[in-house]
Design a protein around this motif. Structure first.
Motif, PDB file in Angstrom:
ATOM      1  N   ASP A  68      -3.017  12.974   8.543  1.00 53.58           N
ATOM      2  CA  ASP A  68      -3.226  12.073   7.405  1.00 53.58           C
ATOM      3  C   ASP A  68      -4.273  11.002   7.735  1.00 53.58           C
ATOM      4  OD1 ASP A  68      -1.228  13.355   5.868  1.00 53.58           O
ATOM      5  OD2 ASP A  68       0.308  12.240   6.953  1.00 53.58           O
ATOM      6  N   LEU A  69      -4.060  10.291   8.841  1.00 57.51           N
ATOM      7  CA  LEU A  69      -4.954   9.202   9.235  1.00 57.51           C
ATOM      8  C   LEU A  69      -5.286   9.287  10.726  1.00 57.51           C
ATOM      9  CD1 LEU A  69      -3.191   6.216   7.415  1.00 57.51           C
ATOM     10  CD2 LEU A  69      -5.258   7.399   6.652  1.00 57.51           C
ATOM     11  N   ILE A  70      -6.477   8.813  11.068  1.00 54.03           N
ATOM     12  CA  ILE A  70      -6.882   8.679  12.461  1.00 54.03           C
ATOM     13  C   ILE A  70      -7.069   7.198  12.742  1.00 54.03           C
ATOM     14  CG2 ILE A  70      -8.600   9.265  14.216  1.00 54.03           C
ATOM     15  CD1 ILE A  70      -7.139  11.709  13.161  1.00 54.03           C
ATOM     16  N   ILE A  96      -7.639  -2.059  15.426  1.00 55.59           N
ATOM     17  CA  ILE A  96      -7.363  -0.714  14.904  1.00 55.59           C
ATOM     18  C   ILE A  96      -8.296  -0.443  13.729  1.00 55.59           C
ATOM     19  CG2 ILE A  96      -5.630   0.844  13.945  1.00 55.59           C
ATOM     20  CD1 ILE A  96      -3.473  -0.987  15.120  1.00 55.59           C
ATOM     21  N   THR A  97      -9.142   0.562  13.878  1.00 54.09           N
ATOM     22  CA  THR A  97     -10.034   1.016  12.811  1.00 54.09           C
ATOM     23  C   THR A  97      -9.490   2.342  12.309  1.00 54.09           C
ATOM     24  OG1 THR A  97     -11.950  -0.036  13.864  1.00 54.09           O
ATOM     25  CG2 THR A  97     -12.398   1.678  12.221  1.00 54.09           C
ATOM     26  N   THR A  98      -9.121   2.405  11.041  1.00 53.63           N
ATOM     27  CA  THR A  98      -8.425   3.575  10.515  1.00 53.63           C
ATOM     28  C   THR A  98      -9.329   4.408   9.617  1.00 53.63           C
ATOM     29  OG1 THR A  98      -6.293   2.420  10.634  1.00 53.63           O
ATOM     30  CG2 THR A  98      -6.420   4.354   9.201  1.00 53.63           C
ATOM     31  N   LEU A  99      -9.289   5.720   9.851  1.00 55.60           N
ATOM     32  CA  LEU A  99     -10.092   6.672   9.090  1.00 55.60           C
ATOM     33  C   LEU A  99      -9.200   7.645   8.339  1.00 55.60           C
ATOM     34  CD1 LEU A  99     -12.611   7.745  11.903  1.00 55.60           C
ATOM     35  CD2 LEU A  99     -12.708   5.706  10.456  1.00 55.60           C
ATOM     36  N   ALA A 100      -9.707   8.119   7.220  1.00 55.15           N
ATOM     37  CA  ALA A 100      -9.054   9.176   6.450  1.00 55.15           C
ATOM     38  C   ALA A 100     -10.093  10.235   6.118  1.00 55.15           C
ATOM     39  CB  ALA A 100      -8.435   8.626   5.166  1.00 55.15           C
ATOM     40  N   ARG A 101      -9.635  11.434   5.836  1.00 58.54           N
ATOM     41  CA  ARG A 101     -10.543  12.510   5.443  1.00 58.54           C
ATOM     42  C   ARG A 101     -10.609  12.560   3.924  1.00 58.54           C
ATOM     43  NH1 ARG A 101     -13.755  16.152   8.697  1.00 58.54           N
ATOM     44  NH2 ARG A 101     -14.174  18.017   7.449  1.00 58.54           N
ATOM     45  N   ARG A 102     -11.816  12.526   3.408  1.00 60.48           N
ATOM     46  CA  ARG A 102     -12.041  12.641   1.973  1.00 60.48           C
ATOM     47  C   ARG A 102     -13.034  13.785   1.743  1.00 60.48           C
ATOM     48  NH1 ARG A 102      -8.199   9.805   2.133  1.00 60.48           N
ATOM     49  NH2 ARG A 102      -7.959   7.653   1.353  1.00 60.48           N
ATOM     50  N   ALA A 110     -15.722  14.829   4.640  1.00 57.19           N
ATOM     51  CA  ALA A 110     -16.159  13.733   5.505  1.00 57.19           C
ATOM     52  C   ALA A 110     -15.025  12.749   5.764  1.00 57.19           C
ATOM     53  CB  ALA A 110     -17.342  13.015   4.873  1.00 57.19           C
ATOM     54  N   PHE A 111     -15.186  11.997   6.835  1.00 53.88           N
ATOM     55  CA  PHE A 111     -14.257  10.912   7.125  1.00 53.88           C
ATOM     56  C   PHE A 111     -14.773   9.620   6.505  1.00 53.88           C
ATOM     57  CE2 PHE A 111     -13.461  13.874  10.628  1.00 53.88           C
ATOM     58  CZ  PHE A 111     -12.075  13.950  10.587  1.00 53.88           C
ATOM     59  N   VAL A 112     -13.848   8.764   6.114  1.00 48.76           N
ATOM     60  CA  VAL A 112     -14.197   7.442   5.593  1.00 48.76           C
ATOM     61  C   VAL A 112     -13.301   6.413   6.269  1.00 48.76           C
ATOM     62  CG1 VAL A 112     -14.975   8.289   3.349  1.00 48.76           C
ATOM     63  CG2 VAL A 112     -12.569   7.658   3.661  1.00 48.76           C
ATOM     64  N   GLU A 113     -13.826   5.217   6.429  1.00 50.19           N
ATOM     65  CA  GLU A 113     -13.027   4.136   6.989  1.00 50.19           C
ATOM     66  C   GLU A 113     -12.190   3.518   5.867  1.00 50.19           C
ATOM     67  OE1 GLU A 113     -13.892  -0.178   8.934  1.00 50.19           O
ATOM     68  OE2 GLU A 113     -15.023   1.518   9.787  1.00 50.19           O
ATOM     69  N   VAL A 114     -10.883   3.398   6.099  1.00 53.11           N
ATOM     70  CA  VAL A 114      -9.993   2.896   5.057  1.00 53.11           C
ATOM     71  C   VAL A 114      -9.289   1.594   5.434  1.00 53.11           C
ATOM     72  CG1 VAL A 114      -9.631   5.174   4.038  1.00 53.11           C
ATOM     73  CG2 VAL A 114      -8.107   4.381   5.867  1.00 53.11           C
ATOM     74  N   ASP A 115      -9.383   1.208   6.706  1.00 53.28           N
ATOM     75  CA  ASP A 115      -8.683  -0.022   7.091  1.00 53.28           C
ATOM     76  C   ASP A 115      -9.211  -0.513   8.440  1.00 53.28           C
ATOM     77  OD1 ASP A 115      -6.806  -2.103   6.778  1.00 53.28           O
ATOM     78  OD2 ASP A 115      -5.345  -1.069   8.035  1.00 53.28           O
ATOM     79  N   TYR A 116      -9.127  -1.811   8.614  1.00 53.69           N
ATOM     80  CA  TYR A 116      -9.421  -2.427   9.908  1.00 53.69           C
ATOM     81  C   TYR A 116      -8.461  -3.589  10.073  1.00 53.69           C
ATOM     82  CZ  TYR A 116     -11.632  -5.224  13.551  1.00 53.69           C
ATOM     83  OH  TYR A 116     -11.856  -5.949  14.695  1.00 53.69           O
ATOM     84  N   ARG A 117      -7.813  -3.656  11.224  1.00 54.30           N
ATOM     85  CA  ARG A 117      -6.880  -4.753  11.465  1.00 54.30           C
ATOM     86  C   ARG A 117      -6.970  -5.221  12.911  1.00 54.30           C
ATOM     87  NH1 ARG A 117      -1.193  -2.208   9.981  1.00 54.30           N
ATOM     88  NH2 ARG A 117      -2.481  -1.367   8.297  1.00 54.30           N
ATOM     89  N   GLU A 118      -6.555  -6.463  13.135  1.00 58.12           N
ATOM     90  CA  GLU A 118      -6.584  -7.066  14.462  1.00 58.12           C
ATOM     91  C   GLU A 118      -5.181  -7.571  14.810  1.00 58.12           C
ATOM     92  OE1 GLU A 118      -9.654 -10.032  14.275  1.00 58.12           O
ATOM     93  OE2 GLU A 118     -11.265  -8.539  14.362  1.00 58.12           O
ATOM     94  N   PRO A 119      -4.316  -6.681  15.257  1.00 57.07           N
ATOM     95  CA  PRO A 119      -2.930  -7.073  15.538  1.00 57.07           C
ATOM     96  C   PRO A 119      -2.799  -8.099  16.655  1.00 57.07           C
ATOM     97  CG  PRO A 119      -3.165  -4.681  15.425  1.00 57.07           C
ATOM     98  CD  PRO A 119      -4.533  -5.255  15.466  1.00 57.07           C
ATOM     99  N   ALA A 120      -3.800  -8.150  17.552  1.00 59.64           N
ATOM    100  CA  ALA A 120      -3.735  -9.090  18.673  1.00 59.64           C
ATOM    101  C   ALA A 120      -4.539 -10.354  18.410  1.00 59.64           C
ATOM    102  CB  ALA A 120      -4.223  -8.408  19.945  1.00 59.64           C
TER     103      ALA A 120
END
Length: 213
Positions: free
Chosen positions: A4-6, A181-187, A190-200
């Motif tokens: 689902d997500l990378i 964390i940079t999150t990718l999904a397949r559309r 191709a892959f697209v970036e769907v999220d970016y977060r900084e938990p730390a």
């Protein structure tokens, strides 16, 4: 169906008291703070109920150590993929890098083409191998998410590639903090970036982020 997500995860703070560019030099593991940052990253997705089914890391010590909290949190073994490794760089083991080469004529060929760059692995090569690792991870499971623990520049090359931006860039403007964390999904195809977060993020003020290529 494939994954689902990378999630592309950067390692935590590295123990680097001399402030050298550590690159692929062995023996550079996480600091105490770096271990806390890695745990914060894993705990973040665990708290959000992410269905992480596979975990892959670069072979370097700092990424394998950063993968450990993920392995514990999700009950997984850490696979190793060489394609996620830090790029090569002629300035490994040094402080100052590019600036000092200006006064060392023997090293002028290293800096002749910063667009490539001429001092290390080409940006196009970094992007291609990291995207190949992403694609392999996506195909490796039938459902759920995959976490890939890598380094700042490979992750940033994926980001710029997916946005269609030129790969040459100002390193000071990379949006890829420690344990982010940079999150990718397949559309489609191709892959697209769907999220970016900084938990730390709460730990960043005390962290030293030097040594990345």
């Amino acid at each position: 169906m494939p994954a689902d997500l990378i999630h592309l995860v950067r390692h935590g703070e590295v123990e680097n008291p001399e402030g050298v560019l550590y690159g692929r030099i062995p023996g550079f593991g996480l600091s105490r703070l770096g271990h806390r940052m890695a745990s914060a990253s894993a705990d973040s997705l665990k708290a959000h109920g992410a269905p992480v089914r596979a975990l892959v890391a670069s072979p370097l010590q700092r990424t394998r150590e950063s993968a450990a909290p993920w392995a514990e949190a999700f009950g997984l073994e850490t696979a190793i993929d060489e394609r996620l490794i830090e790029p090569t760089n002629r300035y490994e083991g040094r402080r100052g890098g590019f600036a000092k080469s200006v006064v060392r004529p023997a090293e002028w060929p290293w800096i002749v083409n910063p667009l490539k760059p001429s001092w290390g692995e080409a940006y196009v090569s970094i992007a291609a191998r990291t995207l190949a690792a992403v694609d392999a991870a996506w195909r490796s499971i039938d459902d759920g998410d995959v976490v890939l623990v890598s380094h700042q520049l490979p992750i940033w090359m994926v980001h710029r590639s997916l946005l269609g931006q030129r790969l040459f860039h100002d390193p000071r403007r990379r949006r890829c903090s420690l344990s982010s964390i940079t999150t990718l999904a397949r559309r489609g195809d191709a892959f697209v970036e769907v999220d970016y977060r900084e938990p730390a993020a709460a730990l960043q003020a005390a962290a030293v982020d030097t040594g990345a290529v």
